[in-house]
Design an enzyme around this catalytic site. Structure first.
Site, PDB file in Angstrom:
ATOM      1  NE  ARG A 240      43.497  35.492  30.455  1.00  0.00           N
ATOM      2  CZ  ARG A 240      42.441  35.839  29.708  1.00  0.00           C
ATOM      3  NH1 ARG A 240      41.432  35.000  29.551  1.00  0.00           N
ATOM      4  NH2 ARG A 240      42.399  37.013  29.109  1.00  0.00           N
ATOM      5  CG  HIS A 288      40.074  30.258  26.634  1.00  0.00           C
ATOM      6  ND1 HIS A 288      41.211  30.415  27.403  1.00  0.00           N
ATOM      7  CD2 HIS A 288      39.448  31.451  26.688  1.00  0.00           C
ATOM      8  CE1 HIS A 288      41.265  31.638  27.878  1.00  0.00           C
ATOM      9  NE2 HIS A 288      40.205  32.299  27.456  1.00  0.00           N
TER      10      HIS A 288
HETATM   11  P1  NDP Z   1      37.470  43.462  35.223  1.00  0.00           P
HETATM   12  O1  NDP Z   1      38.841  44.019  35.211  1.00  0.00           O
HETATM   13  O2  NDP Z   1      36.334  44.307  34.763  1.00  0.00           O
HETATM   14  O3  NDP Z   1      37.099  42.956  36.698  1.00  0.00           O
HETATM   15  C1  NDP Z   1      37.974  42.232  37.489  1.00  0.00           C
HETATM   16  C2  NDP Z   1      37.332  42.005  38.856  1.00  0.00           C
HETATM   17  O4  NDP Z   1      38.211  41.225  39.662  1.00  0.00           O
HETATM   18  C3  NDP Z   1      37.067  43.304  39.610  1.00  0.00           C
HETATM   19  O5  NDP Z   1      35.863  43.237  40.327  1.00  0.00           O
HETATM   20  C4  NDP Z   1      38.250  43.360  40.578  1.00  0.00           C
HETATM   21  O6  NDP Z   1      38.003  44.097  41.764  1.00  0.00           O
HETATM   22  C5  NDP Z   1      38.413  41.901  40.903  1.00  0.00           C
HETATM   23  N1  NDP Z   1      39.750  41.617  41.432  1.00  0.00           N
HETATM   24  C6  NDP Z   1      40.945  41.832  40.845  1.00  0.00           C
HETATM   25  N2  NDP Z   1      41.952  41.465  41.674  1.00  0.00           N
HETATM   26  C7  NDP Z   1      41.361  41.012  42.797  1.00  0.00           C
HETATM   27  C8  NDP Z   1      41.853  40.514  44.028  1.00  0.00           C
HETATM   28  N3  NDP Z   1      43.161  40.414  44.268  1.00  0.00           N
HETATM   29  N4  NDP Z   1      40.958  40.159  44.979  1.00  0.00           N
HETATM   30  C9  NDP Z   1      39.621  40.279  44.770  1.00  0.00           C
HETATM   31  N5  NDP Z   1      39.088  40.750  43.613  1.00  0.00           N
HETATM   32  C10 NDP Z   1      39.956  41.101  42.648  1.00  0.00           C
HETATM   33  O7  NDP Z   1      37.541  42.101  34.375  1.00  0.00           O
HETATM   34  P2  NDP Z   1      36.401  41.406  33.491  1.00  0.00           P
HETATM   35  O8  NDP Z   1      35.216  41.166  34.347  1.00  0.00           O
HETATM   36  O9  NDP Z   1      36.186  42.125  32.220  1.00  0.00           O
HETATM   37  O10 NDP Z   1      37.147  40.051  33.095  1.00  0.00           O
HETATM   38  C11 NDP Z   1      37.593  39.159  34.110  1.00  0.00           C
HETATM   39  C12 NDP Z   1      38.490  38.103  33.507  1.00  0.00           C
HETATM   40  O11 NDP Z   1      37.738  37.166  32.741  1.00  0.00           O
HETATM   41  C13 NDP Z   1      39.541  38.586  32.499  1.00  0.00           C
HETATM   42  O12 NDP Z   1      40.634  39.200  33.129  1.00  0.00           O
HETATM   43  C14 NDP Z   1      39.942  37.275  31.859  1.00  0.00           C
HETATM   44  O13 NDP Z   1      40.931  36.645  32.654  1.00  0.00           O
HETATM   45  C15 NDP Z   1      38.656  36.439  31.932  1.00  0.00           C
HETATM   46  N6  NDP Z   1      38.069  36.234  30.611  1.00  0.00           N
HETATM   47  C16 NDP Z   1      37.836  34.946  30.199  1.00  0.00           C
HETATM   48  C17 NDP Z   1      37.263  34.702  28.962  1.00  0.00           C
HETATM   49  C18 NDP Z   1      36.929  33.324  28.530  1.00  0.00           C
HETATM   50  O14 NDP Z   1      36.462  33.141  27.392  1.00  0.00           O
HETATM   51  N7  NDP Z   1      37.111  32.318  29.361  1.00  0.00           N
HETATM   52  C19 NDP Z   1      36.933  35.793  28.038  1.00  0.00           C
HETATM   53  C20 NDP Z   1      37.176  37.098  28.583  1.00  0.00           C
HETATM   54  C21 NDP Z   1      37.742  37.291  29.812  1.00  0.00           C
HETATM   55  P3  NDP Z   1      37.730  45.707  41.703  1.00  0.00           P
HETATM   56  O15 NDP Z   1      36.366  45.847  41.059  1.00  0.00           O
HETATM   57  O16 NDP Z   1      37.746  46.099  43.123  1.00  0.00           O
HETATM   58  O17 NDP Z   1      38.838  46.290  40.875  1.00  0.00           O
END
Ligand code: NDP
Length: 325
Positions: A240, A288
């Site tokens: 983001r 994006h």
């Molecule tokens: P998920 O919710 O499946 O995964 C998020 C990951 O981030 C998990 O591994 C989580 O850890 C980790 N995480 C969250 N908080 C922390 C932290 N404080 N420290 C370390 N690791 C952390 O999300 P997705 O993979 O589906 O999507 C990720 C992001 O991609 C979306 O939230 C969105 O912002 C972005 N996105 C961008 C798009 C684009 O076109 N540019 C399109 C779609 C999404 P844990 O596994 O331990 O919970």
């Protein structure tokens, strides 16, 4: 053969869905819903009708406060993988499940974007594009993928898919998550938590941000992170815009601490004409587009999730309101 639609609803009337966004014309989703349930009733913020009749809200940056005015809302459905644009509104009712879309095609789209971004810089393709336009035959240094280290911050559905794709191409891949990830696929080293971050950053020739936007991750791509990367690293923001501190990025590029940035998400979107991130040879901005959610998947998952909620169960794709993702 997939299960037949429409899903059985607990009530005997067709569901009424509100399509809510303050930046998108969400009516593009209506045909996808009607293809699954021709009797569905859909509304927009301008023509909501009786707020008490709305069963589910399908959202991308919903109008501020509106979700808090729907007394019988059973489901809030994001049209993307992230839910930050929903939790950003303090009026979101805490008791209503907030779901994301999770779809194999989205992971494939993101993997292809991240692989392109890594390869584009690592193999010097911006130079070749410029040289080709000028008719110049000149080779740039060739470093095998096995000697290029890629760190993926966020090992969720999208991050793990991108990590797996890069590992399959022979890159040295590590990932970072909040909680430990035992049993990662071969070729991917896991780090987790604040204690695991320095090791991740120290071994990142390319750092990819695929974190969800939360209070903990806002500004992740800032001066403190850049300072821990090897000198001359490449940063990719596919998360983001608010993950990125643009001033810190520009300073790190100017000082040579970073060599290149590929940005699919920027602090302001659209990035305004004349912004300092435009027209630099060391920054590539894409609007994006890393991945998209097909309308059919949004409609299908919304109706499945609504059915699950009405049956008294929690959909698999529900976000955790306390964690914010
Ligand atoms: P998920 O919710 O499946 O995964 C998020 C990951 O981030 C998990 O591994 C989580 O850890 C980790 N995480 C969250 N908080 C922390 C932290 N404080 N420290 C370390 N690791 C952390 O999300 P997705 O993979 O589906 O999507 C990720 C992001 O991609 C979306 O939230 C969105 O912002 C972005 N996105 C961008 C798009 C684009 O076109 N540019 C399109 C779609 C999404 P844990 O596994 O331990 O919970």
């Amino acid at each position: 053969m997939s299960a037949p639609f429409p899903p059985a609803m607990a009530s005997d009337r067709p569901p009424r869905i509100a399509l809510l966004s303050r930046v998108l014309d969400m009516r593009y989703l209506a045909p996808a819903f009607q293809a699954l349930r021709p009797d569905i009733e859909w509304r927009t913020a301008d023509d909501l009708g009786d707020p008490a009749r709305i069963d589910a809200a399908v959202c991308w940056l919903p109008p501020a406060g509106l979700l808090g005015t729907l007394p019988n809302l059973r489901l809030i459905q994001s049209i993307g993988a992230g839910v930050d644009h929903i939790y950003a509104d303090p009026a979101v009712p805490r008791q209503v499940p907030v779901c994301r879309v999770s779809e194999a095609g989205m992971s494939a789209g993101m993997s292809s974007y991240v692989a392109w971004a890594v390869i584009n810089h690592h193999r010097h393709f911006p130079d070749y594009v410029r040289n080709c336009a000028a008719g110049i035959w000149r080779e740039s240094p060739i470093v095998p993928p096995s000697e290029h280290r890629v760190a993926i911050a966020g090992l969720g559905r999208l991050g793990l898919a991108a990590a797996s794709a890069l590992a399959a191409l022979g890159y040295r891949v590590s990932g970072w998550s909040r909680t430990p990830k035992p049993g990662l696929p071969p070729g991917i080293t896991g780090h987790h938590g604040a204690d695991g971050l320095p090791a991740l950053l120290a071994e990142a020739d390319t750092l990819v941000c695929l974190l969800p936007l939360t209070d903990e991750t806002r500004g992740f791509l800032g001066a403190a992170t850049f300072a821990q990367l090897p000198r001359g690293a490449h940063v990719v923001n596919a998360g983001r815009g608010e993950h990125l501190d643009a001033d810190a990025l520009l300073a790190a590029l100017d000082s040579g601490q970073l060599a290149y940035a590929t940005l699919d998400a920027t602090p302001r979107e659209p990035l305004p004409p004349g912004h300092a991130l435009w027209r630099r040879r060391d920054v590539l901005v894409t609007p994006h587009i890393a991945t998209r959610t097909p309308a059919a998947a949004i409609a299908r998952q919304t109706l499945e999730n609504l059915r699950t909620v009405l049956e008294g169960r929690r959909p698999d794709t529900c976000a955790d309101a306390d964690l914010g993702y």
